[in-house]
Scaffold this motif. Structure first.
Motif, PDB file in Angstrom:
ATOM      1  N   ASP B  31       0.974  -1.416   0.097  1.00  0.00           N
ATOM      2  CA  ASP B  31      -0.167   0.915  -0.347  1.00  0.00           C
ATOM      3  C   ASP B  31       1.222   1.684  -0.074  1.00  0.00           C
ATOM      4  O   ASP B  31       0.739   2.652  -0.159  1.00  0.00           O
ATOM      5  CB  ASP B  31      -0.952  -0.144   1.272  1.00  0.00           C
ATOM      6  CG  ASP B  31      -1.846  -0.903   0.990  1.00  0.00           C
ATOM      7  OD1 ASP B  31      -2.300  -1.431   0.120  1.00  0.00           O
ATOM      8  OD2 ASP B  31      -1.852  -1.721   2.372  1.00  0.00           O
ATOM      9  N   LEU B  32       1.815   1.255   0.386  1.00  0.00           N
ATOM     10  CA  LEU B  32       3.246   2.272   0.611  1.00  0.00           C
ATOM     11  C   LEU B  32       3.178   2.701  -0.874  1.00  0.00           C
ATOM     12  O   LEU B  32       4.238   1.792  -1.650  1.00  0.00           O
ATOM     13  CB  LEU B  32       5.135   2.234   1.222  1.00  0.00           C
ATOM     14  CG  LEU B  32       3.604   2.628   3.064  1.00  0.00           C
ATOM     15  CD1 LEU B  32       4.672   2.083   3.977  1.00  0.00           C
ATOM     16  CD2 LEU B  32       2.759   3.758   3.159  1.00  0.00           C
ATOM     17  N   LEU B  33       2.919   3.666  -2.047  1.00  0.00           N
ATOM     18  CA  LEU B  33       3.449   3.436  -3.322  1.00  0.00           C
ATOM     19  C   LEU B  33       5.311   3.290  -3.227  1.00  0.00           C
ATOM     20  O   LEU B  33       5.270   2.940  -4.938  1.00  0.00           O
ATOM     21  CB  LEU B  33       2.549   4.874  -3.778  1.00  0.00           C
ATOM     22  CG  LEU B  33       1.030   4.349  -3.488  1.00  0.00           C
ATOM     23  CD1 LEU B  33      -0.149   5.898  -3.571  1.00  0.00           C
ATOM     24  CD2 LEU B  33       0.482   3.688  -3.876  1.00  0.00           C
ATOM     25  N   SER B  34       5.304   3.729  -2.204  1.00  0.00           N
ATOM     26  CA  SER B  34       6.963   3.998  -3.385  1.00  0.00           C
ATOM     27  C   SER B  34       7.711   2.506  -3.059  1.00  0.00           C
ATOM     28  O   SER B  34       8.815   2.726  -3.355  1.00  0.00           O
ATOM     29  CB  SER B  34       7.965   5.346  -2.624  1.00  0.00           C
ATOM     30  OG  SER B  34       7.357   6.366  -2.824  1.00  0.00           O
ATOM     31  N   MET B  37       6.263   1.017  -6.020  1.00  0.00           N
ATOM     32  CA  MET B  37       7.413   1.563  -7.184  1.00  0.00           C
ATOM     33  C   MET B  37       9.100   1.377  -7.231  1.00  0.00           C
ATOM     34  O   MET B  37       9.467   1.006  -8.822  1.00  0.00           O
ATOM     35  CB  MET B  37       7.412   3.258  -7.465  1.00  0.00           C
ATOM     36  CG  MET B  37       6.334   3.860  -8.450  1.00  0.00           C
ATOM     37  SD  MET B  37       6.464   5.260  -8.200  1.00  0.00           S
ATOM     38  CE  MET B  37       6.014   6.419  -7.274  1.00  0.00           C
ATOM     39  N   MET B  50      -5.427  -0.005  -0.984  1.00  0.00           N
ATOM     40  CA  MET B  50      -5.283   1.746  -0.852  1.00  0.00           C
ATOM     41  C   MET B  50      -6.014   2.051  -2.115  1.00  0.00           C
ATOM     42  O   MET B  50      -6.201   1.402  -3.879  1.00  0.00           O
ATOM     43  CB  MET B  50      -4.235   1.798  -1.442  1.00  0.00           C
ATOM     44  CG  MET B  50      -3.575   3.534  -1.365  1.00  0.00           C
ATOM     45  SD  MET B  50      -3.599   4.497  -0.214  1.00  0.00           S
ATOM     46  CE  MET B  50      -2.293   3.806   0.682  1.00  0.00           C
ATOM     47  N   ASN B  52      -6.760   5.416  -3.943  1.00  0.00           N
ATOM     48  CA  ASN B  52      -6.406   6.677  -3.797  1.00  0.00           C
ATOM     49  C   ASN B  52      -6.257   6.533  -5.752  1.00  0.00           C
ATOM     50  O   ASN B  52      -5.420   6.084  -5.928  1.00  0.00           O
ATOM     51  CB  ASN B  52      -5.813   7.636  -2.850  1.00  0.00           C
ATOM     52  CG  ASN B  52      -4.666   7.891  -3.034  1.00  0.00           C
ATOM     53  OD1 ASN B  52      -3.796   7.859  -3.924  1.00  0.00           O
ATOM     54  ND2 ASN B  52      -4.428   7.120  -2.559  1.00  0.00           N
ATOM     55  N   ILE B  53      -6.153   7.485  -6.097  1.00  0.00           N
ATOM     56  CA  ILE B  53      -5.835   8.232  -7.516  1.00  0.00           C
ATOM     57  C   ILE B  53      -4.581   7.795  -7.518  1.00  0.00           C
ATOM     58  O   ILE B  53      -4.017   8.108  -8.996  1.00  0.00           O
ATOM     59  CB  ILE B  53      -6.625   9.665  -8.087  1.00  0.00           C
ATOM     60  CG1 ILE B  53      -6.353   9.973  -9.208  1.00  0.00           C
ATOM     61  CG2 ILE B  53      -5.937  10.330  -6.956  1.00  0.00           C
ATOM     62  CD1 ILE B  53      -7.164  11.250 -10.179  1.00  0.00           C
ATOM     63  N   ASN B  54      -3.523   8.285  -6.677  1.00  0.00           N
ATOM     64  CA  ASN B  54      -2.637   8.297  -7.056  1.00  0.00           C
ATOM     65  C   ASN B  54      -1.544   6.750  -7.483  1.00  0.00           C
ATOM     66  O   ASN B  54      -1.049   5.498  -8.322  1.00  0.00           O
ATOM     67  CB  ASN B  54      -1.855   8.615  -5.378  1.00  0.00           C
ATOM     68  CG  ASN B  54      -1.788   9.733  -5.757  1.00  0.00           C
ATOM     69  OD1 ASN B  54      -1.359  10.946  -6.175  1.00  0.00           O
ATOM     70  ND2 ASN B  54      -1.947  10.022  -4.389  1.00  0.00           N
ATOM     71  N   ALA B  57      -1.704   5.924 -10.773  1.00  0.00           N
ATOM     72  CA  ALA B  57      -0.095   6.831 -11.541  1.00  0.00           C
ATOM     73  C   ALA B  57       0.539   5.855 -11.966  1.00  0.00           C
ATOM     74  O   ALA B  57       1.701   5.487 -12.365  1.00  0.00           O
ATOM     75  CB  ALA B  57      -0.084   7.973 -10.889  1.00  0.00           C
ATOM     76  N   VAL B  58       0.800   5.505  -9.601  1.00  0.00           N
ATOM     77  CA  VAL B  58       1.719   4.671  -9.745  1.00  0.00           C
ATOM     78  C   VAL B  58       1.675   3.157 -10.638  1.00  0.00           C
ATOM     79  O   VAL B  58       2.834   2.847 -11.367  1.00  0.00           O
ATOM     80  CB  VAL B  58       1.592   3.798  -8.038  1.00  0.00           C
ATOM     81  CG1 VAL B  58       2.327   2.945  -7.924  1.00  0.00           C
ATOM     82  CG2 VAL B  58       2.429   5.481  -7.714  1.00  0.00           C
ATOM     83  N   SER B  60       0.249   2.928 -13.998  1.00  0.00           N
ATOM     84  CA  SER B  60       1.430   3.467 -15.272  1.00  0.00           C
ATOM     85  C   SER B  60       2.380   3.389 -15.299  1.00  0.00           C
ATOM     86  O   SER B  60       3.275   3.438 -15.846  1.00  0.00           O
ATOM     87  CB  SER B  60       0.207   4.769 -15.544  1.00  0.00           C
ATOM     88  OG  SER B  60       0.501   5.304 -16.421  1.00  0.00           O
ATOM     89  N   LEU B  61       3.136   4.133 -14.184  1.00  0.00           N
ATOM     90  CA  LEU B  61       4.538   4.372 -14.470  1.00  0.00           C
ATOM     91  C   LEU B  61       5.417   3.369 -14.307  1.00  0.00           C
ATOM     92  O   LEU B  61       5.981   2.784 -14.134  1.00  0.00           O
ATOM     93  CB  LEU B  61       4.541   5.892 -13.740  1.00  0.00           C
ATOM     94  CG  LEU B  61       4.499   6.652 -13.456  1.00  0.00           C
ATOM     95  CD1 LEU B  61       4.205   7.868 -12.477  1.00  0.00           C
ATOM     96  CD2 LEU B  61       5.134   7.768 -14.854  1.00  0.00           C
ATOM     97  N   ALA B  62       4.982   2.315 -13.117  1.00  0.00           N
ATOM     98  CA  ALA B  62       5.891   1.028 -12.931  1.00  0.00           C
ATOM     99  C   ALA B  62       5.293   0.714 -14.253  1.00  0.00           C
ATOM    100  O   ALA B  62       5.271  -1.021 -14.202  1.00  0.00           O
ATOM    101  CB  ALA B  62       5.568   0.742 -11.571  1.00  0.00           C
ATOM    102  N   LYS B  86      -5.799   6.419 -18.433  1.00  0.00           N
ATOM    103  CA  LYS B  86      -4.373   5.673 -18.486  1.00  0.00           C
ATOM    104  C   LYS B  86      -4.642   4.384 -19.198  1.00  0.00           C
ATOM    105  O   LYS B  86      -3.158   3.573 -19.357  1.00  0.00           O
ATOM    106  CB  LYS B  86      -3.448   6.179 -17.220  1.00  0.00           C
ATOM    107  CG  LYS B  86      -3.342   7.677 -16.839  1.00  0.00           C
ATOM    108  CD  LYS B  86      -2.366   7.568 -16.268  1.00  0.00           C
ATOM    109  CE  LYS B  86      -2.366   8.618 -15.659  1.00  0.00           C
ATOM    110  NZ  LYS B  86      -3.220   9.430 -14.172  1.00  0.00           N
TER     111      LYS B  86
END
Lengths: 141, 109
Positions: B31-34, B37, B50, B52-54, B57-58, B60-62, B86
Motif C-alpha cells: 500500500d505504500l506507493l513508493s 514503485m 489503497m 486513491n488516485i495515486n 499513476a503508480v 501506469s508509471l511502474a 491511462k
C-alpha cells in the motif's frame, strides 16, 4: 536526433492528486520517440518520485527533461527549504513527510532512494532556505 | 497467463479492463506507493487496498499488468476516471489481502 529534445513542466505545489502529470506526459513522449520500455519505466518513476517530493516538501517547482540519443537528463528544481542532511534523506525509510501524506500512500521514505535506484547518475544540490536542484541521468540501453 | 485468465481463475471482479489480454509476469503487494514503485516489476499484478488516485499513476508509471483491489474495497469514481484515461486494468477481490495474494500466487506457479 542530434540536439536534445527539451520538455519543461511546472509542478503545482498545491495539488497533490495532480502530481505525476509531468511524469505521465514524459512517459507518453518517450513512448512516441520509441525509447526502450525499461528506460521509460526508469525515467517516469524517478521523475514521479521527484514530483511528489516537490509537492510534499517544497510547494512545487520546475521539471525539465532533456532527451538525447544516448541519455535522458531530468532536472528538478525547487525553492523549498532545502535538505538539511542529504545522507539521512537518502536512507530507505527515513521520512520527514507529515502523516497526512502517508494516508495517500506516500511519505514512506523511499522517494530519494527510488530516484537513485532507477537512474544511472544522480546529483543533489541543496541550500538550506533557498532550494534544491536534483539532476538525474538515465542512459538509453 | 493473461489478466482475463487470472481474473477468471481467482474469481476477481473486473472493474475496468481495457487490455484483458495483457500477459502477467509476476506479482507485488503493498500500500505504500513508493515501495511499490521501488520493488514491483513491469507486467506484475499489483495487489493493494489503497484506493486513491495515486494508485493509478503508480500502476501506469511502474507499467504493471493490472491492479487488484483486495478486501472488496469500493473504488472511487476519480480512480475509475483516471484508469480510463491511462488505460489501466483494474480488478477487485472479495477476500482479504493475504488470501488474494495466495490466490494469485497459486495461479502464477
Amino acid at each position: 536526433m542530434s540536439e536534445a529534445l527539451h520538455f519543461h513542466f511546472n509542478v503545482d505545489g498545491e495539488n497533490f492528486t495532480s502530481a505525476g502529470e509531468a511524469s505521465v506526459q514524459v512517459k507518453k513522449k518517450l513512448r512516441q520517440l520509441g525509447m526502450p520500455p525499461e528506460t521509460i519505466r526508469c525515467v517516469s518513476i524517478a521523475m514521479y518520485e521527484g514530483e511528489i517530493n516537490m509537492v510534499i516538501h517544497a510547494g512545487g517547482g520546475n521539471a525539465d527533461v532533456y532527451v538525447n540519443e544516448d541519455e535522458i537528463v531530468i532536472v528538478l528544481e525547487d525553492h523549498g527549504p532545502g535538505i538539511p542532511n542529504v545522507e539521512l534523506a537518502m536512507q530507505e525509510g527515513y521520512s520527514t513527510a507529515p502523516e497526512t501524506i502517508r494516508s495517500l500512500g506516500f511519505g514512506a521514505g523511499m522517494g530519494l532512494p527510488n530516484m537513485k535506484r532507477y537512474t544511472d547518475d544522480m546529483k543533489i544540490d541543496t541550500v538550506i532556505g533557498t532550494g534544491t536542484t536534483i539532476t538525474m541521468k538515465v542512459y538509453v540501453k | 497467463m493473461t489478466v482475463n485468465e487470472l481474473a477468471l481463475a481467482c474469481g476477481f471482479e473486473a472493474v475496468y479492463l481495457p487490455d484483458g489480454e495483457r500477459e502477467v509476469g509476476g506479482a507485488y503487494a503493498g500500500d505504500l506507493l513508493s515501495w511499490v514503485m521501488g520493488r514491483a516489476s513491469a507486467d506484475d499484478v499489483f495487489i493493494t487496498i489503497m484506493t486513491n488516485i495515486n494508485v493509478v499513476a503508480v500502476a501506469s508509471l511502474a507499467d504493471v499488468a493490472c491492479v487488484v483491489f483486495a478486501e472488496d474495497v469500493t473504488v472511487p469514481q476519480d480512480v475509475l476516471d483516471a484508469a480510463g484515461r491511462k488505460e489501466i486494468n483494474l480488478l477487485k477481490s472479495h477476500v482479504p489481502m493475504f488470501e488474494t495474494c495466495v490466490a494469485v500466487g497459486r495461479c502464477l506457479k
